[in-house]
Design a protein around this motif. Structure first.
Motif, PDB file in Angstrom:
ATOM      1  N   LYS A 195       0.846  -1.191   0.000  1.00  0.00           N
ATOM      2  CA  LYS A 195       0.000   0.000   0.000  1.00  0.00           C
ATOM      3  C   LYS A 195       0.880   1.239   0.000  1.00  0.00           C
ATOM      4  O   LYS A 195       1.188   1.795   1.048  1.00  0.00           O
ATOM      5  CB  LYS A 195      -0.935  -0.040   1.203  1.00  0.00           C
TER       6      LYS A 195
ATOM      7  N   GLY B  23      -7.599  -3.818   1.017  1.00  0.00           N
ATOM      8  CA  GLY B  23      -8.814  -3.770   1.835  1.00  0.00           C
ATOM      9  C   GLY B  23      -8.475  -3.804   3.312  1.00  0.00           C
ATOM     10  O   GLY B  23      -7.311  -3.880   3.699  1.00  0.00           O
ATOM     11  N   PRO B  24      -9.506  -3.738   4.160  1.00  0.00           N
ATOM     12  CA  PRO B  24      -9.283  -3.652   5.612  1.00  0.00           C
ATOM     13  C   PRO B  24      -8.830  -4.982   6.197  1.00  0.00           C
ATOM     14  O   PRO B  24      -9.647  -5.865   6.453  1.00  0.00           O
ATOM     15  CB  PRO B  24     -10.665  -3.261   6.155  1.00  0.00           C
TER      16      PRO B  24
ATOM     17  N   HIS C 183      -5.830  -6.342   8.809  1.00  0.00           N
ATOM     18  CA  HIS C 183      -4.597  -6.397   9.597  1.00  0.00           C
ATOM     19  C   HIS C 183      -4.116  -7.842   9.681  1.00  0.00           C
ATOM     20  O   HIS C 183      -4.888  -8.752  10.009  1.00  0.00           O
ATOM     21  CB  HIS C 183      -4.826  -5.835  10.998  1.00  0.00           C
TER      22      HIS C 183
ATOM     23  N   LYS D 173      -4.930   5.945   2.438  1.00  0.00           N
ATOM     24  CA  LYS D 173      -5.548   5.871   3.771  1.00  0.00           C
ATOM     25  C   LYS D 173      -4.478   5.898   4.852  1.00  0.00           C
ATOM     26  O   LYS D 173      -4.745   6.291   6.000  1.00  0.00           O
ATOM     27  CB  LYS D 173      -6.460   4.639   3.897  1.00  0.00           C
ATOM     28  N   ASN D 174      -3.249   5.502   4.523  1.00  0.00           N
ATOM     29  CA  ASN D 174      -2.178   5.516   5.538  1.00  0.00           C
ATOM     30  C   ASN D 174      -1.831   6.942   5.976  1.00  0.00           C
ATOM     31  O   ASN D 174      -1.412   7.167   7.112  1.00  0.00           O
ATOM     32  CB  ASN D 174      -0.922   4.824   4.992  1.00  0.00           C
TER      33      ASN D 174
ATOM     34  N   ASP E  19     -10.858   0.368   4.423  1.00  0.00           N
ATOM     35  CA  ASP E  19      -9.469   0.356   4.908  1.00  0.00           C
ATOM     36  C   ASP E  19      -9.168   1.596   5.756  1.00  0.00           C
ATOM     37  O   ASP E  19      -8.366   1.542   6.696  1.00  0.00           O
ATOM     38  CB  ASP E  19      -8.505   0.263   3.717  1.00  0.00           C
TER      39      ASP E  19
ATOM     40  N   VAL F 104     -10.433   0.811   9.302  1.00  0.00           N
ATOM     41  CA  VAL F 104      -9.623  -0.135  10.086  1.00  0.00           C
ATOM     42  C   VAL F 104      -8.272   0.482  10.464  1.00  0.00           C
ATOM     43  O   VAL F 104      -7.765   0.265  11.562  1.00  0.00           O
ATOM     44  CB  VAL F 104      -9.465  -1.489   9.343  1.00  0.00           C
ATOM     45  N   THR F 105      -7.702   1.269   9.566  1.00  0.00           N
ATOM     46  CA  THR F 105      -6.359   1.781   9.850  1.00  0.00           C
ATOM     47  C   THR F 105      -6.404   2.945  10.846  1.00  0.00           C
ATOM     48  O   THR F 105      -5.482   3.112  11.637  1.00  0.00           O
ATOM     49  CB  THR F 105      -5.638   2.180   8.540  1.00  0.00           C
TER      50      THR F 105
ATOM     51  N   HIS G 182      -3.774  -2.282  15.887  1.00  0.00           N
ATOM     52  CA  HIS G 182      -2.720  -2.947  15.106  1.00  0.00           C
ATOM     53  C   HIS G 182      -2.027  -2.016  14.113  1.00  0.00           C
ATOM     54  O   HIS G 182      -0.943  -2.324  13.628  1.00  0.00           O
ATOM     55  CB  HIS G 182      -3.296  -4.128  14.313  1.00  0.00           C
ATOM     56  N   SER G 183      -2.634  -0.895  13.781  1.00  0.00           N
ATOM     57  CA  SER G 183      -2.086  -0.078  12.683  1.00  0.00           C
ATOM     58  C   SER G 183      -0.744   0.562  13.048  1.00  0.00           C
ATOM     59  O   SER G 183      -0.649   1.326  14.014  1.00  0.00           O
ATOM     60  CB  SER G 183      -3.071   1.018  12.274  1.00  0.00           C
ATOM     61  N   ARG G 184       0.264   0.286  12.226  1.00  0.00           N
ATOM     62  CA  ARG G 184       1.574   0.913  12.421  1.00  0.00           C
ATOM     63  C   ARG G 184       1.504   2.397  12.079  1.00  0.00           C
ATOM     64  O   ARG G 184       2.170   3.214  12.688  1.00  0.00           O
ATOM     65  CB  ARG G 184       2.645   0.217  11.562  1.00  0.00           C
ATOM     66  N   ASN G 185       0.689   2.749  11.073  1.00  0.00           N
ATOM     67  CA  ASN G 185       0.587   4.162  10.703  1.00  0.00           C
ATOM     68  C   ASN G 185      -0.076   4.961  11.828  1.00  0.00           C
ATOM     69  O   ASN G 185       0.386   6.038  12.195  1.00  0.00           O
ATOM     70  CB  ASN G 185      -0.192   4.306   9.383  1.00  0.00           C
TER      71      ASN G 185
HETATM   72  O1  LIG Z   1      -3.212  -1.806   5.592  1.00  0.00           O
HETATM   73  C1  LIG Z   1      -3.387  -2.233   6.707  1.00  0.00           C
HETATM   74  C2  LIG Z   1      -4.674  -2.785   7.154  1.00  0.00           C
HETATM   75  O2  LIG Z   1      -5.588  -2.898   6.103  1.00  0.00           O
HETATM   76  C3  LIG Z   1      -2.250  -2.186   7.672  1.00  0.00           C
HETATM   77  O3  LIG Z   1      -2.105  -0.882   8.110  1.00  0.00           O
HETATM   78  P1  LIG Z   1      -0.757  -0.444   8.856  1.00  0.00           P
HETATM   79  O4  LIG Z   1       0.355  -0.548   7.846  1.00  0.00           O
HETATM   80  O5  LIG Z   1      -1.008   0.946   9.343  1.00  0.00           O
HETATM   81  O6  LIG Z   1      -0.556  -1.405  10.002  1.00  0.00           O
END
Ligand SMILES: O=C(CO)COP(=O)(O)O
Ligand SMILES: NC(=O)C1=CN([C@@H]2O[C@H](COP(=O)(O)OP(=O)(O)OC[C@H]3O[C@@H](n4cnc5c(N)ncnc54)[C@H](OP(=O)(O)O)[C@@H]3O)[C@@H](O)[C@H]2O)C=CC1
Length: 352
Positions: free
Chosen positions: A111, A142-143, A145, A197-198, A250, A253-254, A259-262
């Motif tokens: 992504k 898509g959404p 993780h 979306k990030n 997405d 979820v992000t 869990h999202s690193r962003n």
């Molecule tokens: O794309 C993702 C979930 O759909 C993962 O997002 P992150 O890279 O922010 O963890």
């Protein structure tokens, strides 16, 4: 060749997403070859059926065999899944090109957008792979993780390709009771939605880090989607894609998941850490940082207003204070909620 519709699939990259997708493919009975450039990790996967760095506590199916040799991992395979960060895509494709002899269907799951070239990943793949080695390019987004996919929790994604027959083949490869795969013919929209979306997740993390509440986050998600749709539509996407899994799905979820690193990276920035401190401690890819640079350039190229992207760019690369950045967004001139997108749609229909 194996029985029925079972086939050998090579997954390139044994990070969190490559490993989780390898599990889905193995659950579907495919022979999964998981390539990693890290020999210790290859040994760990083959000996203990674990990937402690990226998916701790998860037992991997034994149908997953890890490879350090790209040549061995690719022998006789027609389908590969490319699961490395955007900045590694060209290097990895170069290595594939050097050993591959027959055409491949490449499904990418990354992504991002490449800064400066401003290419989407499917475009980079077409640039790097000679025609005779490339059957089809598919994007899966898509959404989703990896942490939840590896626990086999219900997940939905979409696959897209210029060749819908290829998208449907990849849909069949992955779909199962826990992992529902849709198709969408809008490659541009699916890639732009997944990448951009990030940016908004970083911004949502920042407002959470600043201690602002749900109103601020809902505002960022909604106005963030508006600017993603504006740019994406101008680039040729179908605006409806942004209300689908690769768009709003997405984004939700992000911006909202632990869990999202962003989101996590943004949260630390909002709490006062510098970008270098944040990235040094993350240990996994935070795609939104480079994508902010690319989207900032795209906004100029396509002459599209992207206020959230623009202030985030100044926070990440020009040392702007996050709180001042939010103030900039809140003190912009009055505007209509939908006017810009409507204008883009009108311009497009005049062009057609
Ligand atoms: O794309 C993702 C979930 O759909 C993962 O997002 P992150 O890279 O922010 O963890
Ligand atoms: N994690 C998720 O939930 C999801 C991720 N994605 C996307 O998937 C892509 C990959 O992300 P993810 O798996 O999470 O990332 P991770 O950071 O978890 O893993 C990246 C993997 O790629 C490897 N890698 C990095 N650079 C190279 C290189 N130059 N050559 C070979 N291998 C390399 C890493 O190896 P090493 O360990 O040596 O660094 C690691 O195995 C990203 O674009 C991400 O946005 C999409 C949906 C969900």
């Amino acid at each position: 060749m194996q029985e029925d519709n079972k086939t050998a699939v090579t997954v390139i990259g044994a990070g969190s997403w490559g490993t989780a997708l390898a599990m889905v493919l193995a659950d579907n009975g495919h022979e999964v070859r998981l390539w990693s450039h890290n020999e210790n990790q290859v040994n760990e996967i083959n000996q203990f059926h674990t990937n402690q760095k990226y998916l701790p506590e998860i037992k991997l199916p034994e149908l997953i065999v890890s490879y350090a040799s790209l040549n061995d991992a690719l022998i006789g395979v027609e389908n590969i899944v490319l699961a490395v960060p955007t900045k590694a895509i060209r290097e990895v494709l170069g290595k594939i090109r050097a050993v591959q002899k027959a055409p491949l269907t490449i499904t990418h799951v990354s992504k991002g957008i490449e800064p400066n070239s401003l290419l989407r990943i499917s475009e980079i793949i077409k640039e790097e792979m000679p025609k005779e080695l490339l059957k089809d390019v598919v994007v899966l987004s898509g959404p989703s993780h990896a942490e939840e996919v590896s626990l086999r929790h219900p997940t939905t994604v979409t696959v897209s390709s210029e060749n819908m027959e290829a998208a449907e083949r990849i849909q069949d490869l992955f779909i199962n009771q826990n992992f529902r795969v849709y198709t969408n013919s809008d490659v541009i929209g699916v890639e732009i939605g997944g990448a951009l979306k990030n940016i908004i997740a970083l911004a949502a993390g920042i407002t959470d880090g600043l201690g602002y509440g749900d109103n601020a986050k809902a505002a960022l998600m909604t106005r963030g989607l508006a600017e993603i749709a504006r740019l994406g539509t101008k680039m040729g996407a179908n605006p409806l894609t942004f209300s689908g899994l690769a768009g709003i799905g997405d984004l939700i979820v992000t911006c909202t998941s632990v869990h999202s690193r962003n989101w996590k990276a943004g949260n630390l920035l909002g709490k006062g850490k510098t970008l270098d401190e944040v990235l040094d401690n993350m240990g996994m890819v935070v795609e939104g940082v480079r994508t902010t640079k690319a989207a900032h350039q795209l906004a100029q190229t396509f002459d599209v207003q992207m206020p959230i992207t623009s202030v985030l760019y100044n926070v990440l690369f020009n040392g702007k204070n996050p709180k001042d950045a939010v103030d900039v967004l809140m003190s912009r001139g009055r505007t209509h909620e939908m006017e810009d997108l409507v204008n883009v749609l009108e311009e497009k229909s005049l062009e057609e």
